[in-house]
Design an enzyme around this catalytic site. Structure first.
Site, mmCIF file in Angstrom:
data_model
loop_
_atom_site.group_PDB
_atom_site.id
_atom_site.type_symbol
_atom_site.label_atom_id
_atom_site.label_comp_id
_atom_site.label_asym_id
_atom_site.label_seq_id
_atom_site.Cartn_x
_atom_site.Cartn_y
_atom_site.Cartn_z
ATOM 1 C CB CYS A 1 -0.141 2.521 4.172
ATOM 2 S SG CYS A 1 -1.654 1.930 3.440
ATOM 3 C CG ASP A 2 3.856 0.804 3.775
ATOM 4 O OD1 ASP A 2 3.290 1.140 4.822
ATOM 5 O OD2 ASP A 2 3.903 -0.366 3.367
ATOM 6 C CB CYS B 1 -0.913 0.005 1.223
ATOM 7 S SG CYS B 1 -1.774 1.572 1.456
#
Ligand code: FAD
Length: 307
Positions: free
Chosen positions: A136-137, A133
């Site tokens: 997210c990262d 993701c």
């Protein structure tokens, strides 16, 4: 003792939240069960610019509006992992890791999870450079080099998300052109930080404690090489979250749920909506359309069969 509902919805992404909006407006007592985040995959999306009525909206903002609208008509929300569904006469028993509920109809809106490539190093470096993701990262890879594997819409969404943080994004695709839609292709080709490596597969993820590189194979020339990267984002497709449904409803290609145009499965009173169903276009707009359709089919089922 189990609690009883007219409709139980599994999954609170766009499909599930829309279904809840429609079932509650129809006066049906509705429960939504969600295992991770209310809002579903929208919570991990940044800019959405193909959702009608909102030329540009952030995924979490759209999710919170959908959630507010669904709950305003009385949908009940429960956190829990649905682990088992039992069909007993006209009733559907839904067992979670915490509780048990009984519904007249259920709408399965559990979405998908990212497919794995199944190559050496992929599992070992999960969370240590292997990314599923980008939204997210991405912030963890500031000024670093990240590869994105894939050529679909999802791969380009991930690449365009990563350029905000990284110094370079290498899109590695086994074909010689992107499958992503035109507007995304043009954005990607016009982005100076994105480079493309065509006709190439990733055969291993390399590193010591974290990812330091990937091994590549050119499928046209057969040439193998190694590329230094700090992260690798896998965007090679999605697998429907249907493990719990084996033996309950027939599953189709790659585990997706076959439905008719009313989102009905072969089992009366079990509907499916969103990316989890077979032939889903895999967009927010299609997921909400499915959710509304499934809710209306659930209402029809309850009114004609059970009342
Ligand atoms: C990187 C990326 C960017 C994207 N950007 C866009 C975009 O800009 N525009 C667009 O239209 N689409 C975009 N998409 C696609 C979009 O995110 C999906 O089409 C949409 O979220 C599907 O909605 P859904 O409700 O079917 O499933 P999801 O949003 O996946 O929701 C399913 C929910 O079910 C829950 N769940 C699953 N199993 C269980 C269980 N056993 N028990 C309880 N809960 C469960 C999950 O936790 C999840 O919250 C993007 C996809 C990716 C990968």
């Amino acid at each position: 003792m189990s609690e009883n509902y007219d409709v139980i919805i599994i999954g609170a992404g766009p499909a599930g939240l829309t279904a809840a909006l429609y079932t509650t407006r129809a006066g049906l007592n509705t429960l939504i069960i969600e295992k991770e985040m209310f809002g579903g995959a929208l919570m991990n999306r940044d800019l959405i610019d193909n959702y009608p009525g909102h030329p540009e909206i952030l995924g979490p903002d759209l999710a919170s509006q959908m959630l507010e609208q669904a709950t305003s008509y009385g949908a009940e929300m429960q956190m829990g992992i649905v682990e088992q569904i039992i069909v007993k006469d006209n009733q559907k028993i839904v067992k979670t890791d915490q509780d048990e509920y009984v519904g007249n109809a259920i709408i399965i809106a559990g979405g998908t999870h990212a497919k794995k490539l199944g190559i050496p190093g992929e599992e070992e470096f999960a969370g240590k450079g292997v990314i599923h993701c980008a939204t997210c990262d991405g912030p963890l890879y500031r000024e670093q080099v990240v590869a994105v594997v894939g050529g679909s819409n999802d791969a380009i969404y991930e690449a365009l998300s990563l350029v905000k943080y990284t110094s370079k994004v290498l899109v590695i695709h086994r074909g010689d052109n992107l499958r992503a839609e035109k507007v995304l292709r043009e954005r990607a080709f016009g982005e100076p930080k994105i480079e493309f490596i065509w006709d190439t597969t990733v055969t291993a993820v390399l590193g010591e404690s974290t990812v330091s590189g990937i091994q590549l194979n050119n499928i046209k020339t057969g040439e193998t090489s190694t590329l230094n990267v700090d992260g690798v984002c896998m965007a090679v497709g999605n697998t429907p979250n249907t493990d719990i449904l084996a033996g309950i409803v027939k599953l189709g290609s790659e585990g997706a749920i076959p439905v008719n145009v009313s989102m009905e499965t072969e089992v009366p009173g079990i509907l499916a909506a969103g990316n989890i169903r077979e032939d889903s276009p895999m967009r927010v707009a299609s997921a909400i359309g499915d959710g509304a359709t499934a809710a209306m089919a659930a209402e029809r089922y309850i009114n004609t069969t059970l009342r």
